[in-house]
Design an enzyme around this catalytic site. Structure first.
Site, PDB file in Angstrom:
ATOM      1  N   SER A  74       0.830  -1.200   0.000  1.00  0.00           N
ATOM      2  CA  SER A  74       0.000   0.000   0.000  1.00  0.00           C
ATOM      3  C   SER A  74       0.872   1.261   0.000  1.00  0.00           C
ATOM      4  O   SER A  74       1.576   1.524  -0.971  1.00  0.00           O
ATOM      5  CB  SER A  74      -0.969  -0.055   1.176  1.00  0.00           C
ATOM      6  OG  SER A  74      -1.999   0.885   1.042  1.00  0.00           O
ATOM      7  N   ASN A  84      -0.539  -4.639  -3.273  1.00  0.00           N
ATOM      8  CA  ASN A  84      -1.715  -3.771  -3.130  1.00  0.00           C
ATOM      9  C   ASN A  84      -1.317  -2.310  -3.334  1.00  0.00           C
ATOM     10  O   ASN A  84      -1.642  -1.429  -2.531  1.00  0.00           O
ATOM     11  CB  ASN A  84      -2.398  -3.968  -1.779  1.00  0.00           C
ATOM     12  CG  ASN A  84      -2.940  -5.372  -1.593  1.00  0.00           C
ATOM     13  OD1 ASN A  84      -2.293  -6.202  -0.954  1.00  0.00           O
ATOM     14  ND2 ASN A  84      -4.110  -5.649  -2.158  1.00  0.00           N
ATOM     15  N   HIS A 103      -7.562  -6.086   0.320  1.00  0.00           N
ATOM     16  CA  HIS A 103      -6.410  -5.187   0.434  1.00  0.00           C
ATOM     17  C   HIS A 103      -5.263  -5.741   1.277  1.00  0.00           C
ATOM     18  O   HIS A 103      -4.118  -5.343   1.076  1.00  0.00           O
ATOM     19  CB  HIS A 103      -6.865  -3.845   1.023  1.00  0.00           C
ATOM     20  CG  HIS A 103      -5.818  -2.775   0.965  1.00  0.00           C
ATOM     21  ND1 HIS A 103      -5.301  -2.302  -0.230  1.00  0.00           N
ATOM     22  CD2 HIS A 103      -5.169  -2.086   1.944  1.00  0.00           C
ATOM     23  CE1 HIS A 103      -4.401  -1.366   0.013  1.00  0.00           C
ATOM     24  NE2 HIS A 103      -4.301  -1.221   1.324  1.00  0.00           N
TER      25      HIS A 103
END
Length: 270
Positions: A97, A121, A242
């Protein structure tokens, strides 16, 4: 495995990190609101063959924060200080992320210091609606309005593994320093296009990995990043969202092991 700290060069203060195993180094960077422990399943397995260093991002865990106005390039510069202080040399770098944005930026800015890069992700060129939504969330967090339930619902499904991971992540989110969280989230919200044009100059083995149910780090984003890199490969895990490194830990670790085994000159095969 306990966390240790290291004093970085000015102005970065101290970094907290977990360091285990021997062999070629692999550095792991978590996402906003998390901490180095979120890589636990990957640390356990990869450390059998590699030296694995999992860092706490600035303002998270035991790491000192960056200034409130910090943007993605400031986090990339912080990572340069970490890699330099630990004397890692060319390192295999994986980020999740926000960590993926940092890893991608670092690979573009410091190619001689990166053996491989993996974005898990990751986000890439959000559309207008997604950008507006994430910037609105960043503004709310900066004002102290933190809603943990909404992201947890978005990140996790109903399976037993998802619920176990959800409880872990909820604990980390609840413990995070709100100022450091707000700074990192703001940089995350505004950073998806900062290095988007730089993938074309990334020549090392690159992996883009996500879940097919992640609405914000979509399979299309991973495929586009892999296609833009000179030596990129995309992997999409079905049935996950996620936090794939926690909800599909064995599958993610196996994919990372394959990435680590790729020759530095091997062209894309997936």
């Amino acid at each position: 495995m306990t966390s240790t700290t290291l004093q970085l060069s000015e102005p970065y203060g101290q970094v907290a990190y977990r360091d285990t195993g021997t062999g070629a180094p692999v550095l792991l960077i978590h996402g906003v609101g998390m901490q180095s422990a979120s890589w636990g399943p990957q640390i356990d397995t990869l450390s059998a063959t590699h030296r694995v260093i999992a860092v706490d991002m600035p303002g998270h865990g035991g790491s000192d924060p960056l200034p409130e106005a910090a943007e993605l390039p400031d986090f990339v510069a912080w990572l340069f200080a970490v890699v330099t202080a630990l004397d890692l040399g060319p390192v295999s770098l994986a980020g999740h992320s926000m960590g993926a944005l940092i890893a991608g930026g670092f690979a573009a800015e410091y190619p001689n210091m990166v053996a491989r890069v993996a974005v898990v992700n990751g986000v890439y060129r959000r559309n207008a609606a997604a950008r507006a939504a994430v910037e609105a969330r960043a503004a709310e967090i900066k004002q102290g309005k933190v809603d943990l339930e909404t992201p947890l619902t978005r990140w996790f499904g109903d399976s037993a593994q998802d619920q176990i991971a959800r409880d872990q992540v909820a604990g980390w989110l609840s413990a995070v320093d709100m100022s450091g969280y707000a700074t990192a989230y703001g940089a995350f919200a505004r950073g998806d296009s900062t290095y988007a044009d730089a993938w074309g100059r990334v020549t090392c083995p690159m992996l883009a990995l996500t879940g097919d149910g992640d609405p914000n780090s979509t399979p299309e984003m991973s495929q586009a990043m892999a296609a833009a890199a000179q030596n990129g490969a995309a992997k999409v895990i079905t049935g996950h969202r996620h936090m794939v490194n926690l909800t599909a830990p064995n599958e993610v670790t196996a994919i990372l092991q394959d990435w680590l085994s790729r020759s530095l000159t091997q062209r894309r095969t997936a």
